[in-house]
Design an enzyme around this catalytic site. Structure first.
Site, PDB file in Angstrom:
ATOM      1  N   THR A  81      -4.247 -23.207  12.829  1.00  0.00           N
ATOM      2  CA  THR A  81      -5.016 -24.286  12.225  1.00  0.00           C
ATOM      3  C   THR A  81      -4.220 -24.963  11.122  1.00  0.00           C
ATOM      4  O   THR A  81      -3.367 -24.340  10.511  1.00  0.00           O
ATOM      5  CB  THR A  81      -6.308 -23.662  11.659  1.00  0.00           C
ATOM      6  OG1 THR A  81      -7.095 -23.244  12.750  1.00  0.00           O
ATOM      7  CG2 THR A  81      -7.086 -24.588  10.770  1.00  0.00           C
ATOM      8  N   ARG A 107     -17.869 -22.204  21.554  1.00  0.00           N
ATOM      9  CA  ARG A 107     -17.571 -21.485  20.309  1.00  0.00           C
ATOM     10  C   ARG A 107     -17.014 -22.443  19.228  1.00  0.00           C
ATOM     11  O   ARG A 107     -16.148 -23.255  19.460  1.00  0.00           O
ATOM     12  CB  ARG A 107     -16.551 -20.394  20.599  1.00  0.00           C
ATOM     13  CG  ARG A 107     -16.156 -19.551  19.385  1.00  0.00           C
ATOM     14  CD  ARG A 107     -14.857 -19.993  18.780  1.00  0.00           C
ATOM     15  NE  ARG A 107     -14.430 -19.117  17.682  1.00  0.00           N
ATOM     16  CZ  ARG A 107     -13.480 -19.442  16.805  1.00  0.00           C
ATOM     17  NH1 ARG A 107     -12.852 -20.590  16.908  1.00  0.00           N
ATOM     18  NH2 ARG A 107     -13.137 -18.621  15.839  1.00  0.00           N
ATOM     19  N   GLY A 151     -15.431 -22.257  15.247  1.00  0.00           N
ATOM     20  CA  GLY A 151     -14.937 -21.338  14.216  1.00  0.00           C
ATOM     21  C   GLY A 151     -15.318 -21.806  12.821  1.00  0.00           C
ATOM     22  O   GLY A 151     -16.256 -22.597  12.629  1.00  0.00           O
ATOM     23  N   ASP A 152     -14.591 -21.297  11.856  1.00  0.00           N
ATOM     24  CA  ASP A 152     -14.900 -21.605  10.456  1.00  0.00           C
ATOM     25  C   ASP A 152     -14.439 -22.983  10.022  1.00  0.00           C
ATOM     26  O   ASP A 152     -15.018 -23.577   9.108  1.00  0.00           O
ATOM     27  CB  ASP A 152     -14.223 -20.558   9.554  1.00  0.00           C
ATOM     28  CG  ASP A 152     -12.705 -20.569   9.735  1.00  0.00           C
ATOM     29  OD1 ASP A 152     -12.254 -20.471  10.899  1.00  0.00           O
ATOM     30  OD2 ASP A 152     -11.973 -20.691   8.743  1.00  0.00           O
ATOM     31  N   THR A 205      -7.573 -20.645   6.976  1.00  0.00           N
ATOM     32  CA  THR A 205      -7.071 -20.386   8.321  1.00  0.00           C
ATOM     33  C   THR A 205      -7.122 -18.888   8.582  1.00  0.00           C
ATOM     34  O   THR A 205      -6.827 -18.091   7.694  1.00  0.00           O
ATOM     35  CB  THR A 205      -5.640 -20.896   8.528  1.00  0.00           C
ATOM     36  OG1 THR A 205      -5.200 -20.487   9.827  1.00  0.00           O
ATOM     37  CG2 THR A 205      -4.670 -20.363   7.484  1.00  0.00           C
ATOM     38  N   GLY A 206      -7.517 -18.526   9.786  1.00  0.00           N
ATOM     39  CA  GLY A 206      -7.603 -17.112  10.103  1.00  0.00           C
ATOM     40  C   GLY A 206      -8.620 -16.899  11.203  1.00  0.00           C
ATOM     41  O   GLY A 206      -9.076 -17.855  11.833  1.00  0.00           O
TER      42      GLY A 206
HETATM   43  N1  ASP Z   1      -9.861 -20.408  11.857  1.00  0.00           N
HETATM   44  C1  ASP Z   1      -9.613 -20.926  13.159  1.00  0.00           C
HETATM   45  C2  ASP Z   1     -10.763 -20.579  14.070  1.00  0.00           C
HETATM   46  O1  ASP Z   1     -11.255 -19.474  14.009  1.00  0.00           O
HETATM   47  C3  ASP Z   1      -8.367 -20.440  13.789  1.00  0.00           C
HETATM   48  C4  ASP Z   1      -7.137 -20.636  12.953  1.00  0.00           C
HETATM   49  O2  ASP Z   1      -7.195 -20.605  11.729  1.00  0.00           O
HETATM   50  O3  ASP Z   1      -6.062 -20.816  13.556  1.00  0.00           O
HETATM   51  O4  ASP Z   1     -11.128 -21.412  14.871  1.00  0.00           O
END
Ligand code: ASP
Length: 319
Positions: free
Chosen positions: A182, A210, A212-213, A233-234
Protein backbone atom coordinates in the site's frame (compact mmCIF):
# COMPACT_ATOMS: atom_id res chain seq x y z
CA UNK A 1 7.17 30.58 8.69
CA UNK A 2 6.43 27.20 10.15
CA UNK A 3 8.35 24.05 9.40
CA UNK A 4 6.80 22.16 6.50
CA UNK A 5 7.27 18.47 5.94
CA UNK A 6 6.19 15.45 3.92
CA UNK A 7 6.48 11.73 4.69
CA UNK A 8 5.54 8.85 2.40
CA UNK A 9 5.37 5.07 2.53
CA UNK A 10 5.16 2.39 -0.12
CA UNK A 11 4.21 -0.54 2.10
CA UNK A 12 5.79 -2.53 4.92
CA UNK A 13 6.45 -6.19 5.71
CA UNK A 14 9.03 -8.87 5.10
CA UNK A 15 11.29 -6.70 3.00
CA UNK A 16 14.76 -8.20 3.18
CA UNK A 17 17.92 -7.06 1.49
CA UNK A 18 18.75 -10.64 0.53
CA UNK A 19 15.51 -10.85 -1.48
CA UNK A 20 16.36 -7.72 -3.44
CA UNK A 21 18.68 -7.12 -6.38
CA UNK A 22 20.66 -3.86 -6.36
CA UNK A 23 18.81 -2.82 -9.54
CA UNK A 24 15.39 -3.40 -8.02
CA UNK A 25 16.36 -1.65 -4.82
CA UNK A 26 17.50 1.33 -6.85
CA UNK A 27 14.14 1.40 -8.66
CA UNK A 28 12.26 1.44 -5.36
CA UNK A 29 14.46 4.22 -4.04
CA UNK A 30 13.97 6.24 -7.22
CA UNK A 31 10.20 5.74 -7.09
CA UNK A 32 10.10 6.92 -3.49
CA UNK A 33 12.35 9.87 -4.29
CA UNK A 34 10.16 11.02 -7.19
CA UNK A 35 6.99 10.81 -5.11
CA UNK A 36 8.68 12.67 -2.27
CA UNK A 37 9.81 15.45 -4.61
CA UNK A 38 6.37 15.71 -6.20
CA UNK A 39 4.70 16.21 -2.83
CA UNK A 40 7.42 18.36 -1.29
CA UNK A 41 7.52 20.83 -4.20
CA UNK A 42 3.82 21.51 -3.58
CA UNK A 43 4.65 22.49 0.01
CA UNK A 44 7.69 24.51 -1.03
CA UNK A 45 5.54 26.52 -3.41
CA UNK A 46 3.05 27.33 -0.69
CA UNK A 47 0.54 24.61 -1.59
CA UNK A 48 -1.67 22.91 0.96
CA UNK A 49 -0.97 19.69 2.81
CA UNK A 50 -3.93 18.05 1.10
CA UNK A 51 -2.56 18.92 -2.36
CA UNK A 52 0.86 17.64 -1.35
CA UNK A 53 -0.31 14.24 -0.11
CA UNK A 54 -2.42 13.79 -3.22
CA UNK A 55 0.54 14.63 -5.50
CA UNK A 56 2.82 12.15 -3.72
CA UNK A 57 0.25 9.35 -3.76
CA UNK A 58 -0.57 9.89 -7.45
CA UNK A 59 3.13 9.29 -8.21
CA UNK A 60 3.15 6.08 -6.20
CA UNK A 61 -0.12 4.92 -7.81
CA UNK A 62 1.41 5.44 -11.25
CA UNK A 63 4.49 3.40 -10.33
CA UNK A 64 3.94 -0.33 -11.04
CA UNK A 65 6.30 -1.34 -8.22
CA UNK A 66 3.71 -0.44 -5.60
CA UNK A 67 0.39 -2.09 -4.83
CA UNK A 68 -1.85 0.85 -5.72
CA UNK A 69 -3.20 2.07 -9.05
CA UNK A 70 -0.99 0.50 -11.74
CA UNK A 71 0.57 -2.59 -10.19
CA UNK A 72 -2.32 -3.35 -7.85
CA UNK A 73 -2.78 -6.96 -6.74
CA UNK A 74 -5.40 -9.32 -8.20
CA UNK A 75 -8.58 -10.45 -6.45
CA UNK A 76 -9.87 -14.03 -6.34
CA UNK A 77 -11.71 -13.25 -9.60
CA UNK A 78 -8.51 -12.08 -11.26
CA UNK A 79 -9.40 -8.42 -11.36
CA UNK A 80 -8.09 -5.30 -9.63
CA UNK A 81 -10.27 -3.59 -7.03
CA UNK A 82 -8.86 -0.42 -5.58
CA UNK A 83 -9.33 1.38 -2.25
CA UNK A 84 -8.22 4.90 -1.27
CA UNK A 85 -8.85 7.67 1.23
CA UNK A 86 -7.84 11.26 1.87
CA UNK A 87 -8.43 13.51 4.87
CA UNK A 88 -7.86 17.20 5.59
CA UNK A 89 -6.76 17.87 9.17
CA UNK A 90 -7.82 21.51 9.01
CA UNK A 91 -11.48 20.90 8.19
CA UNK A 92 -11.81 17.23 9.19
CA UNK A 93 -13.31 16.65 5.76
CA UNK A 94 -12.61 13.24 4.31
CA UNK A 95 -13.30 11.19 1.21
CA UNK A 96 -12.85 7.49 0.52
CA UNK A 97 -13.57 4.82 -2.09
CA UNK A 98 -13.48 1.03 -1.95
CA UNK A 99 -13.65 -1.69 -4.56
CA UNK A 100 -13.41 0.67 -7.53
CA UNK A 101 -12.24 -0.57 -10.90
CA UNK A 102 -10.36 1.01 -13.80
CA UNK A 103 -9.74 4.27 -11.94
CA UNK A 104 -6.21 5.36 -12.73
CA UNK A 105 -5.73 7.37 -9.54
CA UNK A 106 -8.12 6.31 -6.78
CA UNK A 107 -6.78 9.04 -4.47
CA UNK A 108 -8.15 11.64 -6.90
CA UNK A 109 -11.53 9.97 -6.79
CA UNK A 110 -11.40 9.97 -2.98
CA UNK A 111 -10.73 13.71 -3.10
CA UNK A 112 -13.71 14.21 -5.42
CA UNK A 113 -15.86 12.27 -2.96
CA UNK A 114 -14.67 14.59 -0.21
CA UNK A 115 -15.35 17.75 -2.17
CA UNK A 116 -18.37 17.03 -4.35
CA UNK A 117 -20.38 13.99 -3.29
CA UNK A 118 -21.92 15.15 -0.04
CA UNK A 119 -20.76 11.84 1.39
CA UNK A 120 -17.57 10.43 2.86
CA UNK A 121 -17.31 6.87 1.57
CA UNK A 122 -18.46 5.40 -1.76
CA UNK A 123 -17.98 1.81 -2.87
CA UNK A 124 -18.11 -0.46 -5.90
CA UNK A 125 -20.23 0.40 -8.91
CA UNK A 126 -21.66 3.54 -7.30
CA UNK A 127 -18.16 4.89 -6.76
CA UNK A 128 -17.34 4.07 -10.38
CA UNK A 129 -20.48 5.89 -11.58
CA UNK A 130 -19.41 8.89 -9.53
CA UNK A 131 -15.93 8.72 -11.11
CA UNK A 132 -17.50 8.91 -14.57
CA UNK A 133 -19.70 11.84 -13.53
CA UNK A 134 -16.68 13.72 -12.16
CA UNK A 135 -14.58 13.04 -15.28
CA UNK A 136 -11.98 11.03 -13.37
CA UNK A 137 -9.41 9.34 -15.60
CA UNK A 138 -10.22 5.68 -16.34
CA UNK A 139 -7.94 3.01 -17.81
CA UNK A 140 -8.64 -0.40 -19.38
CA UNK A 141 -8.03 -3.57 -17.31
CA UNK A 142 -4.69 -4.14 -19.09
CA UNK A 143 -3.29 -0.89 -17.69
CA UNK A 144 -3.32 -2.35 -14.17
CA UNK A 145 -1.72 -5.66 -15.16
CA UNK A 146 1.80 -6.49 -14.02
CA UNK A 147 3.42 -9.90 -14.42
CA UNK A 148 4.61 -9.98 -10.81
CA UNK A 149 1.17 -9.42 -9.31
CA UNK A 150 -0.39 -11.88 -11.76
CA UNK A 151 2.11 -14.59 -10.84
CA UNK A 152 1.57 -13.96 -7.14
CA UNK A 153 -2.17 -14.43 -7.68
CA UNK A 154 -1.76 -17.57 -9.83
CA UNK A 155 0.18 -19.21 -7.02
CA UNK A 156 -2.79 -19.09 -4.64
CA UNK A 157 -5.89 -18.48 -6.74
CA UNK A 158 -7.18 -22.04 -6.24
CA UNK A 159 -6.99 -21.75 -2.47
CA UNK A 160 -8.83 -19.67 0.10
CA UNK A 161 -5.60 -17.99 1.14
CA UNK A 162 -5.15 -14.31 0.66
CA UNK A 163 -1.79 -12.62 0.78
CA UNK A 164 -0.07 -9.33 0.88
CA UNK A 165 1.67 -8.31 -2.25
CA UNK A 166 4.98 -10.07 -1.92
CA UNK A 167 6.26 -13.62 -1.99
CA UNK A 168 4.89 -15.54 0.94
CA UNK A 169 6.85 -17.00 3.81
CA UNK A 170 4.53 -17.37 6.74
CA UNK A 171 0.92 -18.28 7.39
CA UNK A 172 -1.38 -16.46 9.76
CA UNK A 173 -4.75 -18.17 9.76
CA UNK A 174 -6.01 -17.81 6.23
CA UNK A 175 -3.46 -15.14 5.47
CA UNK A 176 -0.06 -15.68 3.92
CA UNK A 177 1.89 -12.93 5.57
CA UNK A 178 4.62 -11.10 3.70
CA UNK A 179 4.95 -7.60 2.32
CA UNK A 180 2.28 -4.93 2.25
CA UNK A 181 2.60 -2.60 -0.74
CA UNK A 182 0.00 0.00 0.00
CA UNK A 183 1.10 3.61 -0.49
CA UNK A 184 0.46 6.68 1.59
CA UNK A 185 1.54 10.21 2.47
CA UNK A 186 1.21 12.65 5.34
CA UNK A 187 2.13 16.33 5.19
CA UNK A 188 2.31 19.56 7.18
CA UNK A 189 2.18 22.75 5.10
CA UNK A 190 3.55 26.26 5.69
CA UNK A 191 0.37 27.21 7.53
CA UNK A 192 0.59 24.29 9.94
CA UNK A 193 -2.27 22.37 8.34
CA UNK A 194 -1.87 18.61 8.05
CA UNK A 195 -3.39 15.93 5.78
CA UNK A 196 -3.16 12.21 5.04
CA UNK A 197 -3.84 9.97 2.04
CA UNK A 198 -3.61 6.22 1.46
CA UNK A 199 -4.18 4.06 -1.64
CA UNK A 200 -4.06 0.29 -2.18
CA UNK A 201 -5.03 -2.72 -4.24
CA UNK A 202 -5.59 -4.54 -0.94
CA UNK A 203 -4.54 -8.17 -0.67
CA UNK A 204 -3.89 -10.77 -3.37
CA UNK A 205 -6.77 -13.21 -3.82
CA UNK A 206 -9.12 -11.15 -1.63
CA UNK A 207 -12.76 -12.08 -2.17
CA UNK A 208 -16.34 -11.33 -1.21
CA UNK A 209 -15.71 -7.59 -1.64
CA UNK A 210 -13.11 -7.59 1.15
CA UNK A 211 -12.08 -4.08 2.22
CA UNK A 212 -8.96 -3.48 4.31
CA UNK A 213 -7.97 -0.68 6.64
CA UNK A 214 -6.61 1.74 4.04
CA UNK A 215 -9.81 3.53 2.94
CA UNK A 216 -11.40 3.49 6.40
CA UNK A 217 -11.27 6.93 8.01
CA UNK A 218 -9.79 6.64 11.50
CA UNK A 219 -8.24 3.25 10.74
CA UNK A 220 -5.82 3.34 7.80
CA UNK A 221 -6.13 7.07 7.19
CA UNK A 222 -6.81 9.99 9.53
CA UNK A 223 -5.93 13.68 9.90
CA UNK A 224 -6.75 16.26 12.54
CA UNK A 225 -4.78 19.50 13.04
CA UNK A 226 -5.21 19.11 16.78
CA UNK A 227 -3.23 15.88 16.84
CA UNK A 228 -1.81 14.13 13.79
CA UNK A 229 -2.10 12.89 10.22
CA UNK A 230 -1.65 9.12 9.82
CA UNK A 231 -1.38 6.68 6.92
CA UNK A 232 -1.07 2.97 7.72
CA UNK A 233 0.18 -0.10 5.89
CA UNK A 234 0.05 -3.70 7.00
CA UNK A 235 -2.30 -6.59 7.50
CA UNK A 236 -5.57 -4.68 7.34
CA UNK A 237 -7.73 -6.85 9.59
CA UNK A 238 -5.79 -6.30 12.85
CA UNK A 239 -5.42 -2.62 11.95
CA UNK A 240 -9.21 -2.38 11.66
CA UNK A 241 -9.75 -4.07 15.01
CA UNK A 242 -7.13 -1.80 16.60
CA UNK A 243 -8.74 1.35 15.10
CA UNK A 244 -5.10 2.16 14.45
CA UNK A 245 -4.89 5.71 13.08
CA UNK A 246 -7.47 7.24 15.38
CA UNK A 247 -5.90 5.47 18.33
CA UNK A 248 -2.68 7.40 17.72
CA UNK A 249 -4.71 10.60 17.61
CA UNK A 250 -6.51 9.75 20.86
CA UNK A 251 -3.26 9.04 22.69
CA UNK A 252 -2.07 12.49 21.68
CA UNK A 253 -5.35 14.25 22.45
CA UNK A 254 -6.30 12.61 25.72
CA UNK A 255 -2.97 11.44 27.08
CA UNK A 256 -0.81 14.29 25.78
CA UNK A 257 1.63 11.87 24.20
CA UNK A 258 4.07 13.07 21.55
CA UNK A 259 3.50 11.87 17.99
CA UNK A 260 6.45 9.48 18.17
CA UNK A 261 5.39 7.96 21.49
CA UNK A 262 1.78 7.56 20.37
CA UNK A 263 2.81 5.88 17.12
CA UNK A 264 5.11 3.50 18.99
CA UNK A 265 2.40 2.65 21.51
CA UNK A 266 0.03 1.59 18.73
CA UNK A 267 2.47 -0.07 16.34
CA UNK A 268 5.01 -1.64 18.69
CA UNK A 269 2.65 -2.66 21.50
CA UNK A 270 -1.04 -2.77 20.61
CA UNK A 271 -0.64 -4.06 17.05
CA UNK A 272 2.13 -6.50 17.99
CA UNK A 273 -0.16 -8.06 20.62
CA UNK A 274 -2.84 -8.42 17.92
CA UNK A 275 -0.36 -9.91 15.40
CA UNK A 276 -0.87 -6.81 13.30
CA UNK A 277 2.26 -6.73 11.18
CA UNK A 278 2.96 -3.44 9.43
CA UNK A 279 3.56 0.19 10.20
CA UNK A 280 2.44 3.75 9.74
CA UNK A 281 3.67 7.23 9.03
CA UNK A 282 2.55 10.18 11.11
CA UNK A 283 2.84 13.97 11.05
CA UNK A 284 1.89 16.62 13.59
CA UNK A 285 1.04 20.27 12.99
CA UNK A 286 4.58 21.35 13.92
CA UNK A 287 5.98 19.35 11.02
CA UNK A 288 7.33 16.52 13.20
CA UNK A 289 7.16 13.13 11.50
CA UNK A 290 7.20 9.55 12.79
CA UNK A 291 7.85 6.49 10.62
CA UNK A 292 7.23 3.40 12.75
CA UNK A 293 6.92 -0.28 11.78
CA UNK A 294 7.06 -3.63 13.56
CA UNK A 295 8.33 -5.77 10.67
CA UNK A 296 11.54 -6.15 8.65
CA UNK A 297 11.10 -3.12 6.47
CA UNK A 298 8.95 -0.29 5.23
CA UNK A 299 9.46 1.61 1.99
CA UNK A 300 9.55 5.17 3.27
CA UNK A 301 10.70 8.72 2.70
CA UNK A 302 10.78 12.00 4.58
CA UNK A 303 11.68 15.54 3.60
CA UNK A 304 11.26 18.77 5.53
CA UNK A 305 12.14 22.46 5.39
CA UNK A 306 14.87 21.98 8.03
CA UNK A 307 16.87 20.07 5.45
CA UNK A 308 16.10 16.52 6.61
CA UNK A 309 15.86 14.11 3.72
CA UNK A 310 15.53 10.36 4.03
CA UNK A 311 14.76 7.47 1.71
CA UNK A 312 14.87 4.09 3.44
CA UNK A 313 13.65 0.52 3.08
CA UNK A 314 15.04 -1.78 5.77
CA UNK A 315 14.92 -1.63 9.53
CA UNK A 316 18.53 -0.57 10.01
CA UNK A 317 18.57 1.56 6.88
CA UNK A 318 19.17 5.22 7.50
CA UNK A 319 20.42 6.02 4.00
N1 ASP B 1 -3.38 -2.53 4.57
C1 ASP B 1 -3.64 -3.06 3.27
C2 ASP B 1 -4.86 -3.94 3.32
O1 ASP B 1 -5.01 -4.69 4.26
C3 ASP B 1 -2.53 -3.85 2.69
C4 ASP B 1 -1.21 -3.13 2.66
O2 ASP B 1 -0.92 -2.31 3.52
O3 ASP B 1 -0.43 -3.42 1.74
O4 ASP B 1 -5.64 -3.89 2.39
Amino acid sequence: MKKYSLAIHGGAGTILKEDMTPELEEKYRQGLQQALEAGFSVLENGGTAITAVKAAVVHLEDNPLFNAGKGAVFTKKGINELDAAIMDGKTLEAGAVAGVRNVRNPVELAEQVMMHSGHVFLSGKGANDFAIKQGIKLEPDEYFYTQLRYDQWREIRDSDLYTLDHKSDKLIGAVKESKFGTVGAVACDKNGNIAAATSTGGMTNKQYGRIGDSPLIGIGTYANNKTCAISCTGHGEPFIRAVAAHDVSCLMEYKNMSLQDACEEVVMKKLVEMHGDGGLIGMDANGNAALVFNCAGMYRGLKNSDGTELIAIYNDDSK
